[in-house]
Write a protein that holds these residues in place. Structure first.
Motif, PDB file in Angstrom:
ATOM      1  N   ILE A  63     -68.123  93.335  72.944  1.00  0.00           N
ATOM      2  CA  ILE A  63     -68.121  93.291  71.124  1.00  0.00           C
ATOM      3  C   ILE A  63     -67.644  94.525  70.228  1.00  0.00           C
ATOM      4  O   ILE A  63     -66.226  94.025  69.694  1.00  0.00           O
ATOM      5  N   HIS A  83     -64.927  86.200  65.184  1.00  0.00           N
ATOM      6  CA  HIS A  83     -65.245  85.807  66.587  1.00  0.00           C
ATOM      7  C   HIS A  83     -65.211  86.635  67.669  1.00  0.00           C
ATOM      8  O   HIS A  83     -63.760  86.649  68.183  1.00  0.00           O
ATOM      9  N   VAL A  84     -65.657  86.671  68.523  1.00  0.00           N
ATOM     10  CA  VAL A  84     -65.773  87.364  70.030  1.00  0.00           C
ATOM     11  C   VAL A  84     -67.430  86.972  70.551  1.00  0.00           C
ATOM     12  O   VAL A  84     -68.483  86.859  70.060  1.00  0.00           O
ATOM     13  N   SER A  85     -66.885  86.663  71.632  1.00  0.00           N
ATOM     14  CA  SER A  85     -68.690  86.025  72.704  1.00  0.00           C
ATOM     15  C   SER A  85     -67.699  86.783  73.651  1.00  0.00           C
ATOM     16  O   SER A  85     -67.129  86.290  74.668  1.00  0.00           O
TER      17      SER A  85
ATOM     18  N   ALA C  13     -75.836  87.629  73.054  1.00  0.00           N
ATOM     19  CA  ALA C  13     -75.357  88.011  71.014  1.00  0.00           C
ATOM     20  C   ALA C  13     -74.477  87.556  71.359  1.00  0.00           C
ATOM     21  O   ALA C  13     -72.833  87.371  72.607  1.00  0.00           O
ATOM     22  N   HIS C  14     -73.848  87.140  70.399  1.00  0.00           N
ATOM     23  CA  HIS C  14     -72.044  87.267  69.471  1.00  0.00           C
ATOM     24  C   HIS C  14     -71.815  87.738  68.345  1.00  0.00           C
ATOM     25  O   HIS C  14     -72.791  87.948  67.851  1.00  0.00           O
ATOM     26  N   MET C  15     -70.695  87.609  68.156  1.00  0.00           N
ATOM     27  CA  MET C  15     -70.040  87.993  66.962  1.00  0.00           C
ATOM     28  C   MET C  15     -69.642  85.961  65.797  1.00  0.00           C
ATOM     29  O   MET C  15     -69.075  86.109  66.458  1.00  0.00           O
ATOM     30  N   VAL C  16     -70.428  86.506  65.030  1.00  0.00           N
ATOM     31  CA  VAL C  16     -71.267  84.829  65.071  1.00  0.00           C
ATOM     32  C   VAL C  16     -69.571  84.443  64.327  1.00  0.00           C
ATOM     33  O   VAL C  16     -68.463  85.147  63.752  1.00  0.00           O
ATOM     34  N   ASN C  17     -68.832  83.233  64.510  1.00  0.00           N
ATOM     35  CA  ASN C  17     -67.983  82.705  64.086  1.00  0.00           C
ATOM     36  C   ASN C  17     -67.400  82.253  62.741  1.00  0.00           C
ATOM     37  O   ASN C  17     -68.653  81.072  62.237  1.00  0.00           O
ATOM     38  N   VAL C  18     -66.831  82.953  61.633  1.00  0.00           N
ATOM     39  CA  VAL C  18     -66.715  82.438  60.284  1.00  0.00           C
ATOM     40  C   VAL C  18     -65.094  82.496  60.763  1.00  0.00           C
ATOM     41  O   VAL C  18     -64.767  82.519  59.260  1.00  0.00           O
ATOM     42  N   PRO C  74     -73.629  96.617  65.372  1.00  0.00           N
ATOM     43  CA  PRO C  74     -72.257  95.521  66.374  1.00  0.00           C
ATOM     44  C   PRO C  74     -72.101  94.828  66.568  1.00  0.00           C
ATOM     45  O   PRO C  74     -70.959  94.466  66.702  1.00  0.00           O
ATOM     46  N   LEU C  75     -72.688  93.893  65.568  1.00  0.00           N
ATOM     47  CA  LEU C  75     -72.079  92.432  65.394  1.00  0.00           C
ATOM     48  C   LEU C  75     -71.839  91.850  64.077  1.00  0.00           C
ATOM     49  O   LEU C  75     -71.230  90.973  64.014  1.00  0.00           O
ATOM     50  N   HIS C  77     -68.957  91.548  61.392  1.00  0.00           N
ATOM     51  CA  HIS C  77     -67.639  91.635  61.246  1.00  0.00           C
ATOM     52  C   HIS C  77     -66.729  92.765  60.687  1.00  0.00           C
ATOM     53  O   HIS C  77     -67.440  93.395  59.383  1.00  0.00           O
TER      54      HIS C  77
END
Lengths: 158, 158, 158, 158, 158, 158
Positions: A63, A83-85, C13-18, C74-75, C77
């Motif tokens: 990420i 978004h990134v997963s 964990a992921h970077m939440v979709n915005v 890390p997460l 945006h």
């Protein structure tokens, strides 16, 4: 028509002008794999649900790397990832781990490089964490699976 | 004995203590390959001795990435690289390009990750520059070829 | 409903979709404090209007750190900050300095982390510049004071 | 009216609030020059169409530096560059090389600093690559040539 | 004697000259705490041994931040960290989490700032991951616990 | 003998091997100048001892940039700076400001690029902070003044 767009008419590299491209919702999905010894595979598999969480750390590294793509790839445009997963598949027969990344943005350029960079750095992080026990691991089959958005529209790996 | 050294006894990740390791001269050689359509290969091959120098740019990207290794790989130690070079082999029958990287340092930790990171980012840069004409390129066979220096001494891929 | 949004249904964990969130004007105000010996406080206070401008340097460090927030957390945006300012209050009775940061953007995600990161790095910079005379300084009461914009709207610390 | 906008009313530095500025298409063109010994000039000129491509590497360094502008210049806003290109002119009578950069964005702030940063780092890269044979090279005449977009509109160097 | 060493005789900031200082083994231990609502604490505690591993991610963020210290703190010297580890203590009565960091190097300057930066970024990462459910969390009691090595020798917080 | 050392025998760029070079104490002094309108000069001069401290901020920017040199200049080796200082001279007759930088390290490679990079970024920062009132400022006469240490020993600009 079919040419390397990162070079101008005189063959000089430039950051392609995307000022006239509309902002569209763009998605890219990329994948890659790391193959290892069975013993290494078992250690990583054990850690993923107990302690020694190699894949949790590789996910974070992927990420963070996706956010550094335009720093790493010289002619990439900076873009605002929305978004990134990362998803890992453990294949015990092959002693391999497959990493699949989905990246999204709304902007004038695609996110293929962000997805691929996340795959590569996630695989490198797995290698790093297991290299003391297995230096012979091999990373491969790193490729784009599909993309959508932008003028070229939808594309899927055949 | 055979364990993942990046985790402590309780399974928590840490940056391994290398304070007691002596500084030795360390070398790592890594390799990787990108396979593409014959037309793409010909464009890149043409550029490498005229204009549109994809490989010259990928070489620079790889060198710069090797200097960012400890930023990209969470548990890597920062180290002072004393040498990095990249060599590309063009294989026209396979329509593939092989990248080989040599990295060196004098220090308490190895340079395997620096060599592998340079390979991955050089391949990604080739992908980026040719993706407008060929999205289906595949990167693979990324691995360490040999290393020397440090307590574990010499190692070669079998 | 009340859950840690940075993890998906399987706990990864992921970077939440915005991608679906509208761009709105967002403001965050954060604060924090560093407490020191009276002699240290006097040195910093003297410098702030003459030479040895500790707070001027801490202000720059805080602004620059706010631009690095998505690299550090890390997460987070990446986002395009439209404004950052830092204000220092000197409290001579307590021998403490309070730092208040205001950060703004127009985008799909909030700027709380940018404001808090600027506070933390500004306090660390004060610590760094005075540590040769006072290693026992303590940083604390770092928190969000208020935010506005976005779906959750206005919020103020109670 | 005529004042240093990076400081507030009390003289403290801040990142100027651009939240109310509309997004417009912005272009900046900057230039700079490095002067060297005739022998150095000839080496670089020879490399530019054969091997030892100093200018190809300086071009990449300039493009990458433009993406780092807001990291380098404390009060610069981060922005999404939509185009960057560098052009080198070789002046053999003067033994000098002129670098001209064009940078573009669509956003609330100008791209003058991105263009100038690319010029400076491209010149520094030429210096670095030739310094073993010529430490006395001089960089100069670095300036903005023209800009357009934004409230202040068009501007050209007189 | 007791003065702010980051300024020269005329009050100008500089990176202090450490060229004459011998390389010694240096250790620093720092700590800090984040206090939250009991419900938030329980969510994080649950995740630490199941899924949703907030502390595992905060640990990685802290380690990576320690490597960025000289980028964040303007007058810090770059140094080669030989070890970094983070330990979290969960205090359920207080609904708080304490982070303790140990950093080591062999070099001419101390690692206090590296340890403190890791603490601050680890706490910020916890805040980030839980802020959707609890914006009122407070970070505090961030301080150096002890250091050793260098001319000033051993120091412990009283 | 007289050749561009950053290229190998086949003309490919590489990071020169410094593994066999001894660590020596190295110093580099570089300089550069920015010329502006008299009104701009007066504003900056006023700020330097009151509020609106342009030069204080440019000094910090220069120090931080020197630490990023190996990130900016593709073939530069990373090195551990032991000292950096910037000095500004205000020349009111010319309405110009001269920046002089001294950089030091103990290592196998020189610090010329670190000193020159600090000069360039300090000048760019002055430009940035005054550009709203004076877009026509010109940066120039950027060069190495002297260096010492290493195999090539002492060198002074003629």
């Amino acid at each position: 028509m079919n040419k390397l767009t990162h070079f101008d008419a005189s063959g000089q590299a430039h950051m392609v002008n995307v000022g006239d491209k509309p902002n569209t919702h763009r998605i890219a999905i990329a994948t890659g794999k790391i193959t290892m010894l069975p013993e290494t595979f078992q250690m990583i598999e054990a850690g993923s649900h107990k302690k020694g969480d190699v894949l949790g750390i590789a996910r974070i590294a992927g990420i963070q790397a996706s956010k550094k793509t335009s720093e790493l790839i010289p002619l990439c445009h900076p873009l605002a990832l929305s978004h990134v997963s990362l998803d890992f598949q453990l294949n015990s027969e092959q002693s391999s781990i497959t990493c699949q990344v989905r990246a999204e943005t709304t902007g004038p350029t695609g996110v293929e490089m962000e997805a691929l960079t996340a795959v590569q750095v996630a695989l490198l992080t797995i290698y790093d964490m297991a290299k003391a026990v297995d230096r012979g691991m091999v990373m491969g089959n790193v490729k784009l699976l599909e993309k959508s958005g932008g003028k070229s529209g939808e594309w899927k790996a055949s």
